[in-house]
Design a protein around this motif. Structure first.
Motif, PDB file in Angstrom:
ATOM      1  N   SER A  71      -3.265   8.801   1.926  1.00 46.47           N
ATOM      2  CA  SER A  71      -3.808   8.339   3.330  1.00 46.47           C
ATOM      3  C   SER A  71      -3.304   7.033   3.936  1.00 46.47           C
ATOM      4  O   SER A  71      -2.787   6.360   2.970  1.00 46.47           O
ATOM      5  CB  SER A  71      -5.146   8.496   3.466  1.00 46.47           C
ATOM      6  N   PHE A  72      -3.102   6.802   5.229  1.00 51.06           N
ATOM      7  CA  PHE A  72      -2.907   5.605   5.559  1.00 51.06           C
ATOM      8  C   PHE A  72      -3.598   4.314   4.930  1.00 51.06           C
ATOM      9  O   PHE A  72      -3.057   3.581   4.514  1.00 51.06           O
ATOM     10  CB  PHE A  72      -2.974   5.465   7.314  1.00 51.06           C
ATOM     11  N   SER A  73      -4.959   4.486   5.009  1.00 47.15           N
ATOM     12  CA  SER A  73      -5.835   3.593   4.512  1.00 47.15           C
ATOM     13  C   SER A  73      -5.608   3.293   3.152  1.00 47.15           C
ATOM     14  O   SER A  73      -5.690   1.905   2.546  1.00 47.15           O
ATOM     15  CB  SER A  73      -7.302   3.942   4.743  1.00 47.15           C
ATOM     16  N   ALA A  74      -5.371   4.444   2.402  1.00 41.61           N
ATOM     17  CA  ALA A  74      -5.235   4.074   0.862  1.00 41.61           C
ATOM     18  C   ALA A  74      -3.812   3.583   0.583  1.00 41.61           C
ATOM     19  O   ALA A  74      -3.525   2.783  -0.345  1.00 41.61           O
ATOM     20  CB  ALA A  74      -4.985   5.401   0.007  1.00 41.61           C
ATOM     21  N   CYS A  75      -2.672   3.699   1.352  1.00 43.36           N
ATOM     22  CA  CYS A  75      -1.653   3.235   1.071  1.00 43.36           C
ATOM     23  C   CYS A  75      -1.473   1.694   1.542  1.00 43.36           C
ATOM     24  O   CYS A  75      -0.796   0.923   0.791  1.00 43.36           O
ATOM     25  CB  CYS A  75      -0.564   3.980   2.001  1.00 43.36           C
ATOM     26  N   PHE A  76      -2.111   1.281   2.383  1.00 42.90           N
ATOM     27  CA  PHE A  76      -2.248   0.097   2.961  1.00 42.90           C
ATOM     28  C   PHE A  76      -2.991  -0.746   2.054  1.00 42.90           C
ATOM     29  O   PHE A  76      -2.788  -2.083   1.806  1.00 42.90           O
ATOM     30  CB  PHE A  76      -2.369  -0.080   4.568  1.00 42.90           C
ATOM     31  N   LEU A  77      -4.150  -0.225   1.449  1.00 43.42           N
ATOM     32  CA  LEU A  77      -4.663  -0.760   0.512  1.00 43.42           C
ATOM     33  C   LEU A  77      -4.086  -1.162  -0.635  1.00 43.42           C
ATOM     34  O   LEU A  77      -4.397  -2.237  -1.236  1.00 43.42           O
ATOM     35  CB  LEU A  77      -6.241   0.004   0.315  1.00 43.42           C
ATOM     36  N   GLN A  78      -3.314  -0.033  -1.108  1.00 46.70           N
ATOM     37  CA  GLN A  78      -2.610  -0.409  -2.422  1.00 46.70           C
ATOM     38  C   GLN A  78      -1.342  -1.457  -2.041  1.00 46.70           C
ATOM     39  O   GLN A  78      -1.302  -2.411  -2.877  1.00 46.70           O
ATOM     40  CB  GLN A  78      -1.818   1.037  -2.666  1.00 46.70           C
ATOM     41  N   MET A  79      -0.908  -1.505  -0.864  1.00 50.92           N
ATOM     42  CA  MET A  79      -0.020  -2.481  -0.672  1.00 50.92           C
ATOM     43  C   MET A  79      -0.342  -3.813  -0.682  1.00 50.92           C
ATOM     44  O   MET A  79      -0.095  -4.829  -1.364  1.00 50.92           O
ATOM     45  CB  MET A  79       0.610  -2.339   0.808  1.00 50.92           C
ATOM     46  N   TYR A  80      -1.660  -4.038  -0.065  1.00 53.34           N
ATOM     47  CA  TYR A  80      -2.351  -5.349  -0.169  1.00 53.34           C
ATOM     48  C   TYR A  80      -2.709  -5.658  -1.605  1.00 53.34           C
ATOM     49  O   TYR A  80      -2.448  -6.875  -2.078  1.00 53.34           O
ATOM     50  CB  TYR A  80      -3.609  -5.308   0.505  1.00 53.34           C
ATOM     51  N   PRO A  96      -0.006  -6.178   4.587  1.00 55.76           N
ATOM     52  CA  PRO A  96      -0.633  -4.913   5.208  1.00 55.76           C
ATOM     53  C   PRO A  96      -0.736  -4.630   6.524  1.00 55.76           C
ATOM     54  O   PRO A  96      -0.786  -3.691   7.167  1.00 55.76           O
ATOM     55  CB  PRO A  96      -1.575  -4.551   4.447  1.00 55.76           C
ATOM     56  N   ILE A  97      -1.220  -5.749   7.177  1.00 53.55           N
ATOM     57  CA  ILE A  97      -1.552  -5.490   8.543  1.00 53.55           C
ATOM     58  C   ILE A  97      -0.330  -5.594   9.544  1.00 53.55           C
ATOM     59  O   ILE A  97      -0.406  -4.888  10.464  1.00 53.55           O
ATOM     60  CB  ILE A  97      -2.322  -7.085   9.030  1.00 53.55           C
ATOM     61  N   LEU A  98       0.685  -6.181   9.277  1.00 58.73           N
ATOM     62  CA  LEU A  98       1.807  -6.145  10.121  1.00 58.73           C
ATOM     63  C   LEU A  98       2.239  -4.543   9.953  1.00 58.73           C
ATOM     64  O   LEU A  98       3.064  -4.115  10.871  1.00 58.73           O
ATOM     65  CB  LEU A  98       3.045  -7.200   9.647  1.00 58.73           C
ATOM     66  N   SER A  99       2.270  -3.950   8.616  1.00 54.21           N
ATOM     67  CA  SER A  99       2.766  -2.811   8.498  1.00 54.21           C
ATOM     68  C   SER A  99       1.691  -1.710   9.212  1.00 54.21           C
ATOM     69  O   SER A  99       2.322  -0.720   9.642  1.00 54.21           O
ATOM     70  CB  SER A  99       2.838  -2.385   6.862  1.00 54.21           C
ATOM     71  N   ALA A 100       0.658  -1.912   9.023  1.00 52.86           N
ATOM     72  CA  ALA A 100      -0.436  -0.871   9.680  1.00 52.86           C
ATOM     73  C   ALA A 100      -0.247  -0.838  11.066  1.00 52.86           C
ATOM     74  O   ALA A 100      -0.442   0.154  11.804  1.00 52.86           O
ATOM     75  CB  ALA A 100      -1.929  -1.233   9.276  1.00 52.86           C
ATOM     76  N   LYS A 101      -0.164  -2.031  11.517  1.00 51.72           N
ATOM     77  CA  LYS A 101       0.309  -2.095  13.292  1.00 51.72           C
ATOM     78  C   LYS A 101       1.385  -1.424  13.899  1.00 51.72           C
ATOM     79  O   LYS A 101       1.748  -1.302  15.160  1.00 51.72           O
ATOM     80  CB  LYS A 101       0.233  -3.460  13.678  1.00 51.72           C
ATOM     81  N   LEU A 102       2.556  -0.976  12.856  1.00 51.72           N
ATOM     82  CA  LEU A 102       3.826  -0.250  13.394  1.00 51.72           C
ATOM     83  C   LEU A 102       3.365   1.041  13.669  1.00 51.72           C
ATOM     84  O   LEU A 102       2.268   1.585  13.203  1.00 51.72           O
ATOM     85  CB  LEU A 102       4.778  -0.498  12.178  1.00 51.72           C
ATOM     86  N   ASN A 118       5.927  -2.511   0.567  1.00 51.88           N
ATOM     87  CA  ASN A 118       6.055  -2.942   2.215  1.00 51.88           C
ATOM     88  C   ASN A 118       7.438  -2.332   2.851  1.00 51.88           C
ATOM     89  O   ASN A 118       7.118  -1.547   4.018  1.00 51.88           O
ATOM     90  CB  ASN A 118       5.783  -4.369   2.049  1.00 51.88           C
ATOM     91  N   MET A 119       8.205  -2.599   2.421  1.00 50.86           N
ATOM     92  CA  MET A 119       9.439  -2.298   2.965  1.00 50.86           C
ATOM     93  C   MET A 119       9.740  -0.564   3.089  1.00 50.86           C
ATOM     94  O   MET A 119      10.296  -0.085   3.987  1.00 50.86           O
ATOM     95  CB  MET A 119      10.774  -3.321   2.530  1.00 50.86           C
ATOM     96  N   SER A 120       9.407   0.081   1.924  1.00 52.14           N
ATOM     97  CA  SER A 120       9.679   1.445   1.868  1.00 52.14           C
ATOM     98  C   SER A 120       8.714   2.133   2.790  1.00 52.14           C
ATOM     99  O   SER A 120       9.054   3.087   3.319  1.00 52.14           O
ATOM    100  CB  SER A 120       9.028   1.810   0.380  1.00 52.14           C
ATOM    101  N   VAL A 121       7.422   1.442   3.149  1.00 55.00           N
ATOM    102  CA  VAL A 121       6.674   2.154   4.158  1.00 55.00           C
ATOM    103  C   VAL A 121       7.170   1.912   5.599  1.00 55.00           C
ATOM    104  O   VAL A 121       7.315   2.491   6.697  1.00 55.00           O
ATOM    105  CB  VAL A 121       5.222   1.600   4.031  1.00 55.00           C
ATOM    106  N   SER A 122       7.623   0.380   5.683  1.00 55.79           N
ATOM    107  CA  SER A 122       7.792  -0.125   7.045  1.00 55.79           C
ATOM    108  C   SER A 122       9.045   0.645   7.662  1.00 55.79           C
ATOM    109  O   SER A 122       9.077   0.929   8.887  1.00 55.79           O
ATOM    110  CB  SER A 122       7.686  -1.529   6.954  1.00 55.79           C
ATOM    111  N   ARG A 123       9.885   0.806   6.894  1.00 59.50           N
ATOM    112  CA  ARG A 123      11.295   1.383   7.373  1.00 59.50           C
ATOM    113  C   ARG A 123      11.016   2.746   8.176  1.00 59.50           C
ATOM    114  O   ARG A 123      11.967   3.315   8.687  1.00 59.50           O
ATOM    115  CB  ARG A 123      12.320   1.511   6.427  1.00 59.50           C
TER     116      ARG A 123
END
Length: 315
Positions: free
Chosen positions: A97-106, A164-170, A185-190
């Motif tokens: 999930s989005f939340s789990a992914c960004f939590l793991q990233m952080y 994670p905040i910058l990535s989540a806002k994309l 981070n970059m694997s998700v952001s791209r």
């Protein structure tokens, strides 16, 4: 006759898929067993080390408190990454999930920086112990450890929070397959449809500022230690001084070597398989965690004796 218009429809995605080793799928089969064993070793050895330090009154010293902090960080990093990777390997459960992914990233970014900072504080501890032994009890105190822990926590929590905040806002509009085993981070952001320049520069800047400055201070501490050791003239003094910081230096080599290889493979990514950096990224979260307590347990007599007494009580 009306002209047809090409209309691009963007569908906002609600979760991601972790796609491990696309180009080398056979890796998943032979990697799952050693990865499982390393994970069990990491969790078991660090748990035993923490219990030993907690129960042994002789180990209630600043150096061992810092080692306990390192073990806790290793365990959190392992639990954040490795179970999900193993679930992908065994059951092909790739969605996250989005939340789990960004939590793991952080957690990965924050705790990796905290681990690096802990190594830096431990290097300072060894520097004071060898270069200023008479002042050691007055400088490296329990209060020093508390202040160091607060600094480690505050520095990394605050500086890595924007990642994670910058990535989540994309805006993610269609592609949701992450070409990685983890939510880097970059694997998700791209995958987003937005410009990720700010994400890339912030990740690069914070990474090199935190890890780079820590490594510089660590090797500066050891350069000063080496200079002080070479001046010792008493018989056996050099060997004794080096043995007091040998375990710590080995741990730093585990940490920095894998990190360095990971960076170099990214630089030379055209010459190596894209799956190699992914593999190194996974291993970097488990190999140091598995080997750190083993090295200290084998090389530090007080910890070895404490573990033996603990095992004797259990059996």
């Amino acid at each position: 006759m009306k002209a047809h218009q090409n209309i691009t429809i963007f569908i906002e995605v609600s979760d991601f898929l972790l796609n491990c080793f696309v180009r080398s799928p056979s890796w998943q089969h032979w990697l799952s067993l050693p990865l499982s064993l390393l994970f069990l070793l990491a969790m078991g050895a660090n748990t035993i080390l923490l219990i030993t330090i907690h129960l042994e009154a002789s180990l209630h010293q600043p150096m061992y408190y810092l080692l306990s902090l390192l073990s806790l960080l290793d365990m959190v990093l392992c639990l954040t990454v490795i179970p999900k990777v193993l679930v992908i390997f065994w059951f092909d459960l790739r969605p996250i999930s989005f939340s789990a992914c960004f939590l793991q990233m952080y957690i990965m970014n924050c705790f990796l920086g905290m681990e690096s900072c802990t190594f830096m504080v431990m290097a300072y501890d060894r520097y004071i112990a060898i270069c200023h032994p008479l002042r050691y009890p007055s400088i490296i105190t329990d209060q020093f450890v508390v202040k160091a822990a607060i600094f480690i926590l505050a520095r990394n929590v605050l500086l890595t929070m924007p990642i994670p905040i910058l990535s989540a806002k994309l805006y993610y509009c269609g592609r949701n397959v992450i070409e990685n085993c983890i939510c880097a981070n970059m694997s998700v952001s791209r995958l987003s449809c937005d410009d990720v320049t700010i994400n890339r520069f912030y990740q690069f800047g914070v990474g090199w500022t935190l890890l780079g400055s820590d490594l510089i201070l660590i090797f500066l501490s050891y350069a000063l230690i080496l200079r002080a050791v070479l001046r010792l003239k008493a018989e056996g003094a050099v060997a004794k001084a080096l043995s007091t910081c040998g375990s710590h230096f080995i741990l730093i080599l585990f940490f920095s070597t894998i990190l360095l290889v990971f960076v170099l493979t990214h630089v030379a990514k055209k010459k190596v398989s894209p799956d190699v950096p992914i593999l190194l990224n996974v291993l970097h979260h488990v190999i140091p965690a598995a080997l750190n307590p083993v090295v200290y347990g084998v090389r530090t007599q007080e910890i070895k004796q404490g573990i033996q007494r603990l095992l004797n009580k259990i059996w």
